[in-house]
Design a protein around this motif. Structure first.
Motif, mmCIF file in Angstrom:
data_model
loop_
_atom_site.group_PDB
_atom_site.id
_atom_site.type_symbol
_atom_site.label_atom_id
_atom_site.label_comp_id
_atom_site.label_asym_id
_atom_site.label_seq_id
_atom_site.Cartn_x
_atom_site.Cartn_y
_atom_site.Cartn_z
ATOM 1 N N VAL A 1 27.719 47.570 33.172
ATOM 2 C CA VAL A 1 27.997 47.903 31.772
ATOM 3 C C VAL A 1 27.969 46.657 30.899
ATOM 4 C CG1 VAL A 1 29.733 48.797 30.186
ATOM 5 C CG2 VAL A 1 29.335 49.954 32.371
ATOM 6 N N GLU A 2 28.607 45.586 31.358
ATOM 7 C CA GLU A 2 28.708 44.352 30.573
ATOM 8 C C GLU A 2 27.440 43.501 30.673
ATOM 9 O OE1 GLU A 2 31.449 43.423 28.582
ATOM 10 O OE2 GLU A 2 31.957 45.527 28.966
ATOM 11 N N ASP A 3 26.602 43.804 31.642
ATOM 12 C CA ASP A 3 25.352 43.076 31.869
ATOM 13 C C ASP A 3 25.598 41.582 32.075
ATOM 14 O OD1 ASP A 3 22.591 42.897 32.232
ATOM 15 O OD2 ASP A 3 22.224 42.403 30.129
ATOM 16 N N CYS A 4 26.580 41.253 32.896
ATOM 17 C CA CYS A 4 26.866 39.865 33.222
ATOM 18 C C CYS A 4 27.662 39.814 34.521
ATOM 19 C CB CYS A 4 27.625 39.158 32.107
ATOM 20 S SG CYS A 4 29.289 39.802 31.831
ATOM 21 N N THR A 5 27.737 38.635 35.111
ATOM 22 C CA THR A 5 28.512 38.443 36.334
ATOM 23 C C THR A 5 29.689 37.514 36.041
ATOM 24 O OG1 THR A 5 27.117 36.556 36.972
ATOM 25 C CG2 THR A 5 26.485 38.737 37.801
ATOM 26 N N PRO A 6 30.746 37.571 36.830
ATOM 27 C CA PRO A 6 31.923 36.735 36.561
ATOM 28 C C PRO A 6 31.677 35.261 36.856
ATOM 29 C CG PRO A 6 32.219 37.946 38.603
ATOM 30 C CD PRO A 6 30.968 38.471 37.977
ATOM 31 N N SER A 7 32.342 34.413 36.114
ATOM 32 C CA SER A 7 32.313 32.977 36.386
ATOM 33 C C SER A 7 33.174 32.702 37.608
ATOM 34 C CB SER A 7 32.849 32.208 35.187
ATOM 35 O OG SER A 7 34.229 32.499 35.006
ATOM 36 N N HIS A 8 33.145 31.452 38.080
ATOM 37 C CA HIS A 8 33.982 31.076 39.212
ATOM 38 C C HIS A 8 35.460 31.287 38.883
ATOM 39 C CE1 HIS A 8 35.335 27.811 42.288
ATOM 40 N NE2 HIS A 8 35.337 29.010 42.827
ATOM 41 N N ALA A 9 35.870 30.888 37.683
ATOM 42 C CA ALA A 9 37.275 31.040 37.280
ATOM 43 C C ALA A 9 37.670 32.513 37.209
ATOM 44 C CB ALA A 9 37.511 30.364 35.930
ATOM 45 N N GLN A 10 36.793 33.356 36.678
ATOM 46 C CA GLN A 10 37.087 34.788 36.604
ATOM 47 C C GLN A 10 37.165 35.406 37.996
ATOM 48 O OE1 GLN A 10 33.803 35.847 34.027
ATOM 49 N NE2 GLN A 10 35.156 36.105 32.262
ATOM 50 N N ALA A 11 36.297 34.960 38.896
ATOM 51 C CA ALA A 11 36.322 35.485 40.265
ATOM 52 C C ALA A 11 37.621 35.104 40.971
ATOM 53 C CB ALA A 11 35.113 34.965 41.036
ATOM 54 N N ILE A 12 38.074 33.877 40.751
ATOM 55 C CA ILE A 12 39.353 33.440 41.327
ATOM 56 C C ILE A 12 40.493 34.307 40.801
ATOM 57 C CG2 ILE A 12 41.040 31.555 41.332
ATOM 58 C CD1 ILE A 12 38.713 29.592 41.400
ATOM 59 N N LYS A 13 40.442 34.623 39.507
ATOM 60 C CA LYS A 13 41.484 35.451 38.902
ATOM 61 C C LYS A 13 41.477 36.856 39.505
ATOM 62 C CE LYS A 13 42.253 34.655 34.623
ATOM 63 N NZ LYS A 13 42.214 34.582 33.139
ATOM 64 N N MET A 14 40.283 37.399 39.727
ATOM 65 C CA MET A 14 40.189 38.732 40.342
ATOM 66 C C MET A 14 40.729 38.722 41.768
ATOM 67 S SD MET A 14 36.480 40.158 39.088
ATOM 68 C CE MET A 14 35.950 39.952 37.376
ATOM 69 N N ARG A 15 40.416 37.680 42.515
ATOM 70 C CA ARG A 15 40.927 37.582 43.886
ATOM 71 C C ARG A 15 42.454 37.531 43.876
ATOM 72 N NH1 ARG A 15 39.871 32.610 48.235
ATOM 73 N NH2 ARG A 15 41.453 33.299 49.756
ATOM 74 N N ASP A 16 43.024 36.775 42.926
ATOM 75 C CA ASP A 16 44.475 36.653 42.826
ATOM 76 C C ASP A 16 45.113 38.014 42.538
ATOM 77 O OD1 ASP A 16 46.952 35.037 42.618
ATOM 78 O OD2 ASP A 16 46.893 35.672 40.528
ATOM 79 N N PHE A 17 44.543 38.762 41.583
ATOM 80 C CA PHE A 17 45.061 40.104 41.284
ATOM 81 C C PHE A 17 44.916 41.020 42.494
ATOM 82 C CE2 PHE A 17 44.976 38.886 36.808
ATOM 83 C CZ PHE A 17 46.029 39.623 36.279
ATOM 84 N N SER A 18 43.805 40.890 43.219
ATOM 85 C CA SER A 18 43.569 41.729 44.395
ATOM 86 C C SER A 18 44.610 41.469 45.477
ATOM 87 C CB SER A 18 42.166 41.467 44.955
ATOM 88 O OG SER A 18 41.953 42.185 46.150
ATOM 89 N N GLU A 19 44.889 40.183 45.734
ATOM 90 C CA GLU A 19 45.869 39.845 46.767
ATOM 91 C C GLU A 19 47.267 40.329 46.407
ATOM 92 O OE1 GLU A 19 45.338 35.650 47.072
ATOM 93 O OE2 GLU A 19 43.640 35.798 48.471
ATOM 94 N N LYS A 20 47.525 40.500 45.096
ATOM 95 C CA LYS A 20 48.829 41.014 44.656
ATOM 96 C C LYS A 20 48.828 42.534 44.538
ATOM 97 C CE LYS A 20 49.888 36.814 42.026
ATOM 98 N NZ LYS A 20 50.059 36.207 40.687
#
Length: 320
Positions: A236-255
């Motif tokens: 939908v957004e036609d883009c991929t996450p940056s390294h910082a955004q990916a780290i943030k997603m991993r953090d939310f996932s682990e929680k």
């Protein structure tokens, strides 16, 4: 008699300058021509045989000159042969409609074949991240299984040596460091659609999203359902996450707090590389500033000069 004596002497001399392993391997190998139809592909072969421009060139070369370098196969217990190294040459031979191709036939165990297959293909000029990911995983697993054998790797009391069970051993024979190998192996946890984006960082296919290795590694820790939700958001957004955004997603996932809304919120954050940049060669403006002038001072001065220029243009248009 003289001929037999000479042959015996040569055999004796040859044995003096070769190891037992080399002599055993020589007895296990021979060269012959085999039809491509008799050679099956290596199971779960991680290296793709793409029908691209390079394959077309290879097929044309094979059609004109034949297969110059023999492929490596191993005989199978139920008959026929299995390709170990040379899938692209086999495909080129099929496209060129050759009746057979030269093969080195060698007896190998499953794990020996995996290690040879990976090592030979990692030398290619272009190897995709997904290819390295599954190849390194297959070889590391094979090395670990070999480390469990008591006939070759155990100590005098039968204990197992831990050294070949580490990525450091694998890195010693690979073009990548141990840490980089770990990153590649993590990619095997990505869903295929996201892994394709990582491959496209190398292939550069138009109208397809690309993803760098580092953010992809972070995303490999997401669950499958979380990755699917991310895939939908990326579409939908036609883009991929940056390294910082990916780290943030991993953090939310682990929680246990990562869901579609959180993913969208993170993806809509402005990334530095999304801000359009304007660049100008330094030699075009260096004569207007003293050596050592800070970049921010140069930028501020240029902006002020442009503001003054725009004001003067407006004054002229107003007839003042």
């Amino acid at each position: 008699m003289a001929t037999n004596s000479a042959a015996g002497l040569l055999t004796s001399v040859d044995s003096m300058f070769t190891t037992q392993e080399e002599r055993d391997n020589a007895q296990r190998s021979y060269v012959t021509d085999l039809p491509a139809a008799e050679i099956s592909d290596f199971p779960n072969h991680p290296f793709k045989v793409r029908m691209d421009e390079e394959m077309e060139k290879l097929a044309e070369s094979v059609k004109e000159r034949g297969v110059l370098s023999p492929v490596l196969v191993r005989p199978m217990p139920d008959g026929g042969y299995q390709m170990v190294s040379g899938h692209r040459r086999k495909r080129a031979a099929e496209l060129a409609e050759l009746p057979a191709l030269p093969c080195i036939v060698r007896e190998m165990t499953d794990d020996e074949a995996i290690i040879v297959m990976v090592d030979s293909n990692l030398q290619r000029e272009q190897v995709l991240p997904s290819e390295k990911a599954f190849a390194y995983k297959m070889k590391l697993d094979a090395m670990k299984r070999q480390g469990q054998r008591t006939d070759l790797t155990s100590g005098p009391m039968g204990q197992k040596s831990p050294v070949i069970n580490s990525r450091n051993d694998l890195a010693a024979e690979a073009p990548d460091s141990s840490r980089q190998i770990h990153r590649f192996i993590r990619l095997t946890n990505l869903i295929p659609e996201i892994l394709d984006m990582v491959d496209n960082s190398v292939l550069k296919e138009k109208d397809k999203l690309q993803m760098a290795l580092r953010p992809a590694v972070e995303l490999s820790y997401l669950t499958e359902s979380e990755q699917i939700a991310l895939l939908e958001t990326m579409s939908v957004e036609d883009c991929t996450p940056s390294h910082a955004q990916a780290i943030k997603m991993r953090d939310f996932s682990e929680k246990g707090k990562l869901n579609a809304d959180v993913i969208l919120s993170i993806m809509q954050e402005e990334k530095p590389n999304q801000v359009e940049q304007f660049k100008m060669p330094k030699d075009r403006i260096s004569k207007f500033f003293k050596p050592g002038t800070p970049a921010q001072t140069i930028e501020d001065t240029i902006v002020k000069a442009l503001e003054m220029y725009r004001k003067r243009q407006r004054d002229r248009e107003a007839g003042r």
